[in-house]
Design a protein around this motif. Structure first.
Motif, PDB file in Angstrom:
ATOM      1  N   GLY A 174       0.802  -1.235   0.000  1.00 16.93           N
ATOM      2  CA  GLY A 174       0.000   0.000   0.000  1.00 16.93           C
ATOM      3  C   GLY A 174       0.826   1.271   0.000  1.00 16.93           C
ATOM      4  O   GLY A 174       1.873   1.354  -0.654  1.00 16.93           O
ATOM      5  N   GLY A 175       0.343   2.245   0.778  1.00 17.31           N
ATOM      6  CA  GLY A 175       0.907   3.592   0.765  1.00 17.31           C
ATOM      7  C   GLY A 175       2.404   3.645   1.022  1.00 17.31           C
ATOM      8  O   GLY A 175       3.109   4.458   0.411  1.00 17.31           O
ATOM      9  N   PHE A 176       2.915   2.762   1.909  1.00 16.45           N
ATOM     10  CA  PHE A 176       4.349   2.799   2.220  1.00 16.45           C
ATOM     11  C   PHE A 176       5.174   2.495   0.973  1.00 16.45           C
ATOM     12  O   PHE A 176       6.165   3.175   0.680  1.00 16.45           O
ATOM     13  CB  PHE A 176       4.688   1.792   3.334  1.00 16.45           C
ATOM     14  N   THR A 185       6.996   8.835   4.358  1.00 19.83           N
ATOM     15  CA  THR A 185       5.993   7.834   4.723  1.00 19.83           C
ATOM     16  C   THR A 185       5.682   7.989   6.206  1.00 19.83           C
ATOM     17  O   THR A 185       6.565   8.330   6.991  1.00 19.83           O
ATOM     18  CB  THR A 185       6.527   6.405   4.490  1.00 19.83           C
ATOM     19  N   LYS A 186       4.410   7.747   6.579  1.00 20.39           N
ATOM     20  CA  LYS A 186       4.079   7.933   7.986  1.00 20.39           C
ATOM     21  C   LYS A 186       3.533   6.664   8.636  1.00 20.39           C
ATOM     22  O   LYS A 186       3.499   6.538   9.842  1.00 20.39           O
ATOM     23  CB  LYS A 186       3.127   9.119   8.199  1.00 20.39           C
ATOM     24  N   ASP A 187       3.096   5.733   7.818  1.00 23.17           N
ATOM     25  CA  ASP A 187       2.688   4.461   8.418  1.00 23.17           C
ATOM     26  C   ASP A 187       3.066   3.288   7.524  1.00 23.17           C
ATOM     27  O   ASP A 187       3.376   3.458   6.342  1.00 23.17           O
ATOM     28  CB  ASP A 187       1.204   4.443   8.805  1.00 23.17           C
ATOM     29  N   ILE A 188       3.068   2.133   8.139  1.00 23.26           N
ATOM     30  CA  ILE A 188       3.497   0.922   7.434  1.00 23.26           C
ATOM     31  C   ILE A 188       2.354  -0.086   7.512  1.00 23.26           C
ATOM     32  O   ILE A 188       1.855  -0.377   8.609  1.00 23.26           O
ATOM     33  CB  ILE A 188       4.764   0.339   8.121  1.00 23.26           C
ATOM     34  N   ASP A 189       1.919  -0.589   6.369  1.00 23.68           N
ATOM     35  CA  ASP A 189       0.886  -1.636   6.363  1.00 23.68           C
ATOM     36  C   ASP A 189       1.537  -2.971   6.036  1.00 23.68           C
ATOM     37  O   ASP A 189       2.183  -3.113   4.995  1.00 23.68           O
ATOM     38  CB  ASP A 189      -0.198  -1.321   5.321  1.00 23.68           C
ATOM     39  N   ILE A 190       1.334  -3.940   6.943  1.00 25.77           N
ATOM     40  CA  ILE A 190       1.893  -5.273   6.752  1.00 25.77           C
ATOM     41  C   ILE A 190       0.738  -6.231   6.447  1.00 25.77           C
ATOM     42  O   ILE A 190      -0.276  -6.230   7.160  1.00 25.77           O
ATOM     43  CB  ILE A 190       2.619  -5.754   8.039  1.00 25.77           C
ATOM     44  N   ASP A 196     -17.296  -1.753  -4.188  1.00 21.27           N
ATOM     45  CA  ASP A 196     -16.756  -2.324  -2.945  1.00 21.27           C
ATOM     46  C   ASP A 196     -16.625  -1.246  -1.878  1.00 21.27           C
ATOM     47  O   ASP A 196     -16.882  -1.485  -0.701  1.00 21.27           O
ATOM     48  CB  ASP A 196     -15.369  -2.930  -3.187  1.00 21.27           C
ATOM     49  N   ASP A 197     -16.202  -0.069  -2.286  1.00 21.71           N
ATOM     50  CA  ASP A 197     -16.075   1.046  -1.353  1.00 21.71           C
ATOM     51  C   ASP A 197     -16.158   2.353  -2.140  1.00 21.71           C
ATOM     52  O   ASP A 197     -15.170   2.781  -2.748  1.00 21.71           O
ATOM     53  CB  ASP A 197     -14.739   0.966  -0.592  1.00 21.71           C
ATOM     54  N   PRO A 198     -17.346   2.996  -2.147  1.00 19.72           N
ATOM     55  CA  PRO A 198     -17.530   4.200  -2.966  1.00 19.72           C
ATOM     56  C   PRO A 198     -16.603   5.356  -2.597  1.00 19.72           C
ATOM     57  O   PRO A 198     -16.391   6.255  -3.399  1.00 19.72           O
ATOM     58  CB  PRO A 198     -18.990   4.585  -2.726  1.00 19.72           C
TER      59      PRO A 198
HETATM   60  N1  CTP Z   1      -7.196   0.756   0.619  1.00 20.96           N
HETATM   61  C1  CTP Z   1      -8.172   0.378  -0.307  1.00 20.96           C
HETATM   62  N2  CTP Z   1      -9.365   1.038  -0.330  1.00 20.96           N
HETATM   63  C2  CTP Z   1      -9.640   2.034   0.535  1.00 20.96           C
HETATM   64  C3  CTP Z   1      -8.657   2.411   1.481  1.00 20.96           C
HETATM   65  C4  CTP Z   1      -7.451   1.759   1.482  1.00 20.96           C
HETATM   66  O1  CTP Z   1      -7.937  -0.497  -1.097  1.00 20.96           O
HETATM   67  N3  CTP Z   1     -10.799   2.647   0.507  1.00 20.96           N
HETATM   68  C5  CTP Z   1      -5.917   0.018   0.637  1.00 20.96           C
HETATM   69  C6  CTP Z   1      -4.884   0.563  -0.346  1.00 20.96           C
HETATM   70  O2  CTP Z   1      -4.083  -0.543  -0.749  1.00 20.96           O
HETATM   71  C7  CTP Z   1      -4.085   1.530   0.510  1.00 20.96           C
HETATM   72  C8  CTP Z   1      -4.043   0.798   1.837  1.00 20.96           C
HETATM   73  O3  CTP Z   1      -5.316   0.152   1.911  1.00 20.96           O
HETATM   74  O4  CTP Z   1      -2.809   1.773  -0.001  1.00 20.96           O
HETATM   75  C9  CTP Z   1      -3.821   1.691   3.040  1.00 20.96           C
HETATM   76  O5  CTP Z   1      -4.850   2.612   3.153  1.00 20.96           O
HETATM   77  P1  CTP Z   1      -4.664   4.075   3.744  1.00 20.96           P
HETATM   78  O6  CTP Z   1      -3.704   4.043   4.883  1.00 20.96           O
HETATM   79  O7  CTP Z   1      -6.020   4.654   3.947  1.00 20.96           O
HETATM   80  O8  CTP Z   1      -4.073   4.892   2.523  1.00 20.96           O
HETATM   81  P2  CTP Z   1      -2.618   5.073   1.980  1.00 20.96           P
HETATM   82  O9  CTP Z   1      -2.559   4.423   0.626  1.00 20.96           O
HETATM   83  O10 CTP Z   1      -1.602   4.656   2.982  1.00 20.96           O
HETATM   84  O11 CTP Z   1      -2.526   6.627   1.689  1.00 20.96           O
HETATM   85  P3  CTP Z   1      -2.856   7.857   2.675  1.00 20.96           P
HETATM   86  O12 CTP Z   1      -2.156   7.593   3.948  1.00 20.96           O
HETATM   87  O13 CTP Z   1      -2.361   9.026   1.926  1.00 20.96           O
HETATM   88  O14 CTP Z   1      -4.354   7.858   2.814  1.00 20.96           O
END
Ligand code: CTP
Length: 470
Positions: free
Chosen positions: A28-30, A40-45, A163-165
């Motif tokens: 994702g964002g990382f 980058t401010k957070d890490i998704d694992i 899935d998510d509007p």
């Molecule tokens: N994600 C998704 N659909 C959403 C929200 C998130 O598919 N409505 C997935 C994406 O792969 C995204 C990841 O979850 O990269 C992490 O989401 P989030 O932290 O909300 O966004 P970031 O991509 O990290 O970007 P930002 O922090 O700028 O919102």
């Protein structure tokens, strides 16, 4: 991609998942922001197993009783480590819906998980297990899209958006933030799905709007919101500003285009979100106040005051705060014509004093909006206005130095007046108080207690009042 995995958590995760023989990824964002060299401010694992169990093992390895926040319904867990928020999730076959109240715990494969994410640039993953540490997983050409600056859904866009509007709004936000183009097929799917935004909470929508607002050129986002049909569901009042009407050969400017230009102008010089909101809303009452007369053509009399009155309704609808931040936006909108009406006339000390008195500590922000409000294409007009504003600014500084009006507190208050003339609260007290304020603002007396005292005695005498005996 090893160069991006310098944070110490990656090594810890790598050791754990290698020992357990469970594939795990940073995703994702990382990954996106690392490749783009953005902070980058957070890490998704993401792990092909239990995210909660992995988070607990990581916390144990870090030691020191590292707290883990567990969201059992969503199968996610989060911890903080060395300046990063680290979130753990198991791969899912259902769509990723972080903030939805509906739990999704359906386990899935890596492929399942990636294809149910929002955009190809967010579906990039880097492997963390030792033997493949640092390898990129790019199932949907996300890397190419990053290079081509393209926002595209991994699946057919209507599927991804249904899935998510909120993702429709995210597409526009990423486009504004990253200066990326939304792939036409993806973009064209927004319009037909726009009404689905209604099922999204106001808070999530606002979060995206605020991110658009914080961009260097927020107009990019608002134009896309309009073009896609989303703006109508979010802020219809802004849509009303669109268009030009002609009567007897006279047209007015397109107030939508103008507003967005002002917003960008303000954003170029100020990071203040609330001043940006004031810029977005400064002409919001123009449609409601629009009139045409043969003599003067188009007018929008009173749009400043009506605009200020409309703001609480808009703030409430958008879930914006209804506190002093809203009051600030109202004040700036209500006053936004004051400095320009000044420069059209002679810039007298007294008028500048009154402006400073009414604007108080917001004077600099107000001047900033007024300068941003000059969007004429006629260079001469722009030059003339800017020059006059310079004069106003100069006078503001002179008067501020002399009279300290920015945080004006009357040197004599109602209590002093009642005490001096032995009065109970009455009309005369108000009259004297106002007379003192006007005398200071008109430069008749200086802004100090002695001058104000003498002036009060004179005014009292004129009103037939007697000074109380001590
Ligand atoms: N994600 C998704 N659909 C959403 C929200 C998130 O598919 N409505 C997935 C994406 O792969 C995204 C990841 O979850 O990269 C992490 O989401 P989030 O932290 O909300 O966004 P970031 O991509 O990290 O970007 P930002 O922090 O700028 O919102």
């Amino acid at each position: 991609m090893k160069e991006y995995l310098v944070h110490p958590v990656f090594k810890i995760i790598s050791e754990i998942v290698t020992r357990q023989d469970t594939p795990a990824f940073v995703i994702g964002g990382f990954v996106r922001d690392s490749i783009l060299h953005r902070p980058t401010k957070d890490i998704d694992i993401m792990v092909l197993g239990s995210g909660i169990d992995l988070a607990r093992s990581v916390a144990e390895r870090i030691g020191g009783n590292t707290p883990v926040s567990v969201f059992k319904n969503f199968g996610t867990a989060m911890l903080h480590f060395k300046g990063m928020e680290i979130e753990f999730v198991g791969a899912r076959s259902e769509s990723y819906r972080k903030n939805s109240r509906k739990p999704i715990v359906e386990k899935g494969t890596l492929e399942d998980d990636l294809k149910r994410r929002d955009f190809t640039i967010n579906a990039l993953a880097i492997r963390l297990n030792e033997e493949t540490f640092g390898q990129l997983v790019d199932a949907f050409d996300g890397l190419k899209d990053l290079q081509d600056k393209l926002i595209r859904t991994p699946l057919e866009p209507s599927k991804t958006f249904s899935d998510d509007p909120l993702r429709m709004l995210r597409a526009i936000r990423f486009s504004t933030q990253l200066n990326f183009t939304i792939d036409p097929v993806t973009f064209d799917a927004i319009g037909p799905n726009a009404n689905r935004l209604e099922i999204i909470s106001g808070e999530r929508i606002l979060d995206e709007l605020q991110k658009i607002m914080a961009c260097p050129r927020p107009s990019v986002g608002f134009k896309l919101l309009d073009k896609s049909g989303l703006l109508q569901y979010i802020l219809p009042e802004l849509c009303q500003l669109k268009g030009v009407e002609f009567k007897e050969g006279k047209g007015h400017k397109d107030n939508f285009i103008h507003t967005l230009k002002v917003l960008d102008n303000v954003s170029a010089v100020s990071e203040n979100t609330w001043l940006r909101w004031a810029a977005l809303l400064h002409d919001i009452a123009k449609p409601a106040t629009k009139k045409f007369s043969d003599k003067v053509g188009w007018t929008f009399h009173g749009h400043d005051f009506l605009g200020a009155q409309m703001i609480p309704g808009i703030f409430r609808k958008l879930k914006l705060p209804l506190d002093q931040r809203m009051k600030y936006v109202q004040k700036i909108v209500a006053m936004h014509l004051r400095p320009s009406s000044l420069v059209q006339e002679e810039v007298t000390d007294s008028a500048v004093r009154r402006l400073l008195f009414d604007a108080g500590e917001n004077i600099d922000d107000l001047m900033c909006l007024c300068e941003a409000d000059i969007t004429s294409k006629n260079e001469e007009t722009v030059k003339k206005y800017l020059q006059n504003f310079k004069l106003v600014r100069k006078k503001l500084i002179e008067i501020e130095e002399k009279d300290a009006l920015r945080n004006f507190q009357p040197p004599i208050d109602g209590q002093d007046i009642m005490h001096t003339f032995n009065l109970k609260p009455c009309r005369e007290v108000g009259l004297i108080k106002n007379a003192i304020k006007d005398a200071i603002l008109d430069g008749i007396i200086s802004n100090n207690p002695d001058s104000a005292y003498q002036f009060m005695l004179k005014k009292g005498e004129e009103l037939g009042l007697k000074v109380a005996k001590k």
